[in-house]
Design a protein around this motif. Sequence first.
Motif, PDB file in Angstrom:
ATOM      1  N   GLU A  16       0.820  -1.225   0.000  1.00 19.07           N
ATOM      2  CA  GLU A  16       0.000   0.000   0.000  1.00 19.07           C
ATOM      3  C   GLU A  16       0.851   1.272   0.000  1.00 19.07           C
ATOM      4  O   GLU A  16       0.369   2.356  -0.274  1.00 19.07           O
ATOM      5  N   GLU A  17       2.136   1.078   0.298  1.00 19.00           N
ATOM      6  CA  GLU A  17       3.084   2.203   0.285  1.00 19.00           C
ATOM      7  C   GLU A  17       3.861   2.221  -1.030  1.00 19.00           C
ATOM      8  O   GLU A  17       4.787   3.009  -1.194  1.00 19.00           O
ATOM      9  N   GLY A  18       3.572   1.279  -1.899  1.00 23.87           N
ATOM     10  CA  GLY A  18       4.321   1.208  -3.146  1.00 23.87           C
ATOM     11  C   GLY A  18       5.616   0.425  -3.007  1.00 23.87           C
ATOM     12  O   GLY A  18       6.475   0.472  -3.880  1.00 23.87           O
ATOM     13  N   ILE A  19       5.786  -0.274  -1.887  1.00 22.71           N
ATOM     14  CA  ILE A  19       6.985  -1.091  -1.698  1.00 22.71           C
ATOM     15  C   ILE A  19       6.593  -2.551  -1.909  1.00 22.71           C
ATOM     16  O   ILE A  19       5.890  -3.144  -1.084  1.00 22.71           O
ATOM     17  N   MET A  65       5.908   4.703  -5.194  1.00 24.34           N
ATOM     18  CA  MET A  65       6.614   4.856  -3.904  1.00 24.34           C
ATOM     19  C   MET A  65       6.167   6.151  -3.223  1.00 24.34           C
ATOM     20  O   MET A  65       6.162   7.197  -3.855  1.00 24.34           O
ATOM     21  N   THR A  66       5.792   6.056  -1.973  1.00 22.34           N
ATOM     22  CA  THR A  66       5.405   7.259  -1.247  1.00 22.34           C
ATOM     23  C   THR A  66       6.650   8.014  -0.819  1.00 22.34           C
ATOM     24  O   THR A  66       7.487   7.485  -0.109  1.00 22.34           O
ATOM     25  N   ASN A 119      -6.707   6.565   1.386  1.00 24.20           N
ATOM     26  CA  ASN A 119      -6.898   5.231   1.976  1.00 24.20           C
ATOM     27  C   ASN A 119      -7.456   5.306   3.391  1.00 24.20           C
ATOM     28  O   ASN A 119      -7.622   4.282   4.052  1.00 24.20           O
ATOM     29  N   ARG A 133       1.730  11.213   6.995  1.00 22.79           N
ATOM     30  CA  ARG A 133       2.879  11.120   7.887  1.00 22.79           C
ATOM     31  C   ARG A 133       3.001  12.392   8.722  1.00 22.79           C
ATOM     32  O   ARG A 133       2.633  13.479   8.268  1.00 22.79           O
TER      33      ARG A 133
END
Lengths: 58, 402
Positions: free
Chosen positions: A26-29, B1-2, B293, B298
Motif C-alpha cells: 500500500e506504500e508502493g513497496i 513509492m510514497t 486510503n 505522515r
Amino acid sequence: MNVVPYKKYCCVTCDLIYDEEIGFPEEGIAPGTRFEDIPDDWTCPECSASKSDFFLVE
Amino acid sequence: MTKNPNVVEVAASAPVSDQDSAWIKSKRYWYLTSIALPAIPLVSAFFAVQTGYGLLLWFMVAVMYAILPFIDYLAGIDRANPSDELVEELQSSRYYVYVMYGATAMHWASLVGMAYVVSQFDFSWFSILGGALSAGIANGVALVAGHEMGHKVNDKGQVLCAKLVLACSGYGHFFIEHNKGHHKDVATPEDPASSKFGETIYKFVRREIPGAFRRAWELETARLHRLGKSEWSLSNEIIQPALVTVAAYTLMLAYFGPIMIPFLMIAAAFGWWQLTCANYVEHYGLLRLKDKNGRYERCQPKHSWNSNHKASNLVLLHLQRHSDHHAHPTRPYQVLRDFPEVPALPSGYPWMFFVSMFPSAWFSLMNPKVVSWAEGDMNKVNIDPDMRDEVFKRYHNPKAAA
C-alpha cells in the motif's frame, strides 16, 4: 537464484515491523523489497520516524 | 513509492559556520544545567533552613515562571545547527548520556532533600506548599530527562535511568505511551496527548491523563501477550517503575511522617501538570489529514510547534526543537536541529506553560497562529468537537487566506 533469506526490521520507536518478504504494497513497496533498497527518505508509516530508526530483528 | 518531503534533511545540508560549530560544541557545558536545575530546590531548601525564611521554598516556582522566561527573553534565539560531521562527533560521545545519568541522581536527591526539609523543620503550611510545588517543577523537568532517555530503547542504561527518573513522580508509563502511542497518533483527534483548537488546558488534562495511562497499559499488555507473558508480571515496564515509586514513597512516609502524603501528592501532581502543559503546547490545533486510503498522512515538521529560544532549549534538552524530534525520535538532544518554515511559538516553553494556564490569553495568542497555519481552512485544524460550530463560524475563511 536468491539465497539471501528475507529479514525483518523493527521501528525502534513504535515497534512496527518491516518484513522484506511482505513489503508494504500500500506504500508502493513491493513484496520482496530489501530494506536497503527502500529510499532513505522513506519514513515509518506508523510513527513517521526516519528509516535509520529501524533495526534488524532477524 | 510514497515520498515524503523531509524538510529536515534540507535544513541539515545548509552550510554551517565555524562560529556556530564552536557554539554547539560549547553547549556541552550548558547541558550541565540539567543537573543544576533539579539542584535548585535543594539549594533553596538549604538556605530556607539556614535563614529560617520559609518562602525560599517557593524559589523553584519563581525560576520556572519568572526567572527562566526572563532569561529566555534576554538570551534570544538560537538557530545554530550542527553540520553532518559534527552530528557524528556529538552523537558518538557518551558525555551527553552521563549528563543524563547525573540528572537522574540529582532529581532523586532533590526530591528526598526537599521531603526531608519540609518534614524535619518548622515551616508554615504555605512554605511547605511552596516546597511541594518546587519539587513538582523539578519532577516536571525529570520527565524531560525521562523523555530523552526513554527514546533510547536499545540502550539498557538509558532505559533504566528513564524508568528511575520518571519514577520520581510516579509517571513511569510515560515512555511506553509516548513512544508507541503519542509518536504514532500525534496531531490527530485520537491522540490524548495532542491538544485541540478551542480546548482549554483544564479540559485537555481530563482527556490526557487517563487517556495516556489507558493507552500505555494497552500497548504494554499487547507487547507482553506477544511474548506469551501476563501483564501482571515483573516484565511489565509500567509496573517496574511503579514499584520504584511505591518503595521510595513508602520509605519517605516511614521516615519523614504523614506530611509526606500531601507533599508527595502535590509534588507528583504538579510534575504531571508540567507534562500536561508540554503536551498542550507542542501540537495545539495542528492536524494531520487523512489520505484517500483513510490513513493519516505522515507526521511532518509542520505538525509540531517549535521554539528556538536559546536558554529554555539548553535547560530542556532541545525538546522545543520538536519537529526534528518527531522526524527523528531517537536523535539525541545535543544534535536536534532547527529548520525554517515550521510553526513557531512566540516564546520558550516556560512562558508558554504559564500562558496556557489562562485560557483566554492562550486562545488570543495561539488561535490566530493556528488559523494562519491552516490558511483559514478550519477543516485542516484539530478542533475540539464541542467547539466546532462556534470555531467554524468565527474562523473558517479559506478564501480570504488564499
